[in-house]
Design a protein around this motif. Sequence first.
Motif, short mmCIF file in Angstrom:
data_model
loop_
_atom_site.label_atom_id
_atom_site.label_comp_id
_atom_site.label_asym_id
_atom_site.label_seq_id
_atom_site.Cartn_x
_atom_site.Cartn_y
_atom_site.Cartn_z
N PHE A 358 11.25 0.06 -7.28
CA PHE A 358 10.81 0.46 -5.95
C PHE A 358 9.33 0.19 -5.75
CE2 PHE A 358 14.89 2.27 -5.29
CZ PHE A 358 15.00 2.54 -3.94
N ASN A 359 8.55 0.38 -6.80
CA ASN A 359 7.12 0.09 -6.68
C ASN A 359 6.89 -1.38 -6.35
OD1 ASN A 359 6.18 2.69 -7.18
ND2 ASN A 359 6.24 2.43 -9.39
N LEU A 360 7.70 -2.24 -6.96
CA LEU A 360 7.59 -3.68 -6.67
C LEU A 360 8.07 -3.98 -5.26
CD1 LEU A 360 8.92 -5.13 -10.06
CD2 LEU A 360 6.54 -5.09 -9.27
N TYR A 361 9.17 -3.36 -4.87
CA TYR A 361 9.70 -3.58 -3.52
C TYR A 361 8.69 -3.12 -2.47
CZ TYR A 361 14.17 -3.73 -6.09
OH TYR A 361 15.19 -4.00 -6.97
N LEU A 362 8.13 -1.93 -2.68
CA LEU A 362 7.21 -1.36 -1.70
C LEU A 362 5.88 -2.11 -1.65
CD1 LEU A 362 7.91 2.43 -2.32
CD2 LEU A 362 8.67 1.04 -0.40
N ASP A 363 5.56 -2.84 -2.72
CA ASP A 363 4.35 -3.66 -2.70
C ASP A 363 4.45 -4.78 -1.67
OD1 ASP A 363 2.90 -2.27 -4.56
OD2 ASP A 363 3.43 -3.57 -6.26
N LEU A 364 5.67 -5.10 -1.26
CA LEU A 364 5.85 -6.14 -0.23
C LEU A 364 5.29 -5.67 1.12
CD1 LEU A 364 9.51 -7.26 -1.06
CD2 LEU A 364 7.40 -8.53 -1.55
N ILE A 365 5.21 -4.36 1.32
CA ILE A 365 4.73 -3.83 2.60
C ILE A 365 3.28 -4.22 2.86
CG2 ILE A 365 4.28 -1.71 3.90
CD1 ILE A 365 6.83 -0.58 2.60
N PRO A 366 2.34 -3.92 1.93
CA PRO A 366 0.96 -4.38 2.18
C PRO A 366 0.81 -5.90 2.06
CG PRO A 366 1.13 -3.31 0.04
CD PRO A 366 2.42 -3.05 0.74
N GLN A 367 1.61 -6.51 1.18
CA GLN A 367 1.51 -7.97 1.02
C GLN A 367 1.85 -8.70 2.32
OE1 GLN A 367 3.88 -9.35 -2.32
NE2 GLN A 367 3.05 -7.78 -3.67
N LEU A 368 2.88 -8.21 3.00
CA LEU A 368 3.33 -8.88 4.23
C LEU A 368 2.89 -8.14 5.49
CD1 LEU A 368 6.97 -9.76 3.07
CD2 LEU A 368 4.96 -11.24 3.08
N HIS A 369 2.09 -7.07 5.31
CA HIS A 369 1.54 -6.29 6.42
C HIS A 369 2.63 -5.65 7.27
CE1 HIS A 369 -2.21 -8.22 5.26
NE2 HIS A 369 -1.63 -9.40 5.41
#
Length: 390
Positions: A358-369
Amino acid sequence: MKDTSNHGFGSATKLRFKKSIWVLFVFLVLIVMIIPSIIIMFFGAGTASVHFNELFTASKQNQASSRFNSNQIANNTSSQKSPLDIGWISGNSINIQHLADYHNLKVVSPELAAIDNQFNLQVISAPSLTNTIRQQGKRIWTRVIIGRDTYTNVHTFLTNSKKIQEVIVKIIQSAKSNHWDGVNVDIENVSSEDRNAFSQFVKTLSDGLNKSSVILSIDLPPETIGSNNKGTPFDHELLGRYCNYIIFMGYDQHWSTDPIPGPITSLSWLKENLQEYLQTGIPAEKLILGLPAYTRIWEQNHQDHVVKNPAEPLQYVEKLVAQNHRNFSWDSTLGEYFISYTAQNVQYKIWLPTAKSFNLYLDLIPQLHLAGSAVWDLNQMNSAYWNEIF
């Protein structure tokens, strides 16, 4: 020869004049520097900070008192410091008294409205439920479903202009009378031929809700990677324009009917789908990443045919694997663990997302804004597991 009889007198006068100018300049400088210091000394430095604090407080009060319409809320999402975290509730099994235990959970989406087989909207008016949710500091986005979510039934509804208008009017009225903060539309089985009809339904609903400052979000399933949103059921560009938020349902990469076992979701698959959504017209600040709170335990016979694949909560599967001392391996591409073992002539395969995943999945949020995340659903994820992730 020049006359120098008055030279001494003139020089002395000029010298005195220059001195007077310098004295006056120094005096003015001292006044400018000393007077503010004297004021601060006698009245205290706190005076300036009090005025600043008063202005800051007033600014916060003005922000709190002014009601942005739903479009303004959506457009300002990207400037928020924390993402929007949503938890769906299916059925009535969850104990809503403990929603406050879910840290950073900002929005709760219970199923309170359904379009029945006659295409009438049935609304559960539950003041005690909504009050309890709101008292625990959560906002309410009521989920609207269609009871029999089949392609045929959805098509019949979307081509019945009278019923559509009746449903939209009742949704808007119910949102006002029940004080819903938002409406979440979860109608998935739309066929490609109904693409325009669905977009028009969403637009009309959006126009009505926006007048009441009620947020509209819709849930969209993944599409075939590379389709570029051509000939598909959901018009990304139009829906991204009409809705405040689009929730990408980032799960069921492998469905229950899939003959080949595989993960419910994965890091590489999520990223590809999100990028496809962004490239086909959905603004990043409106896009929410939906994640599953479950996985499947795939069972295959000796001929490699899938005979069973029950969906189970993640924490249950983690506990099951640990109790049986099964070995598992980390797949960095998928961003999750994989387990395979045989017991009583049955081959078991499990793709297991954990808090690490989940930490990796949620990192997509700031990466892709992106705007934030959503989890399906809170019935399958207790507060302890939620807090480990969020």
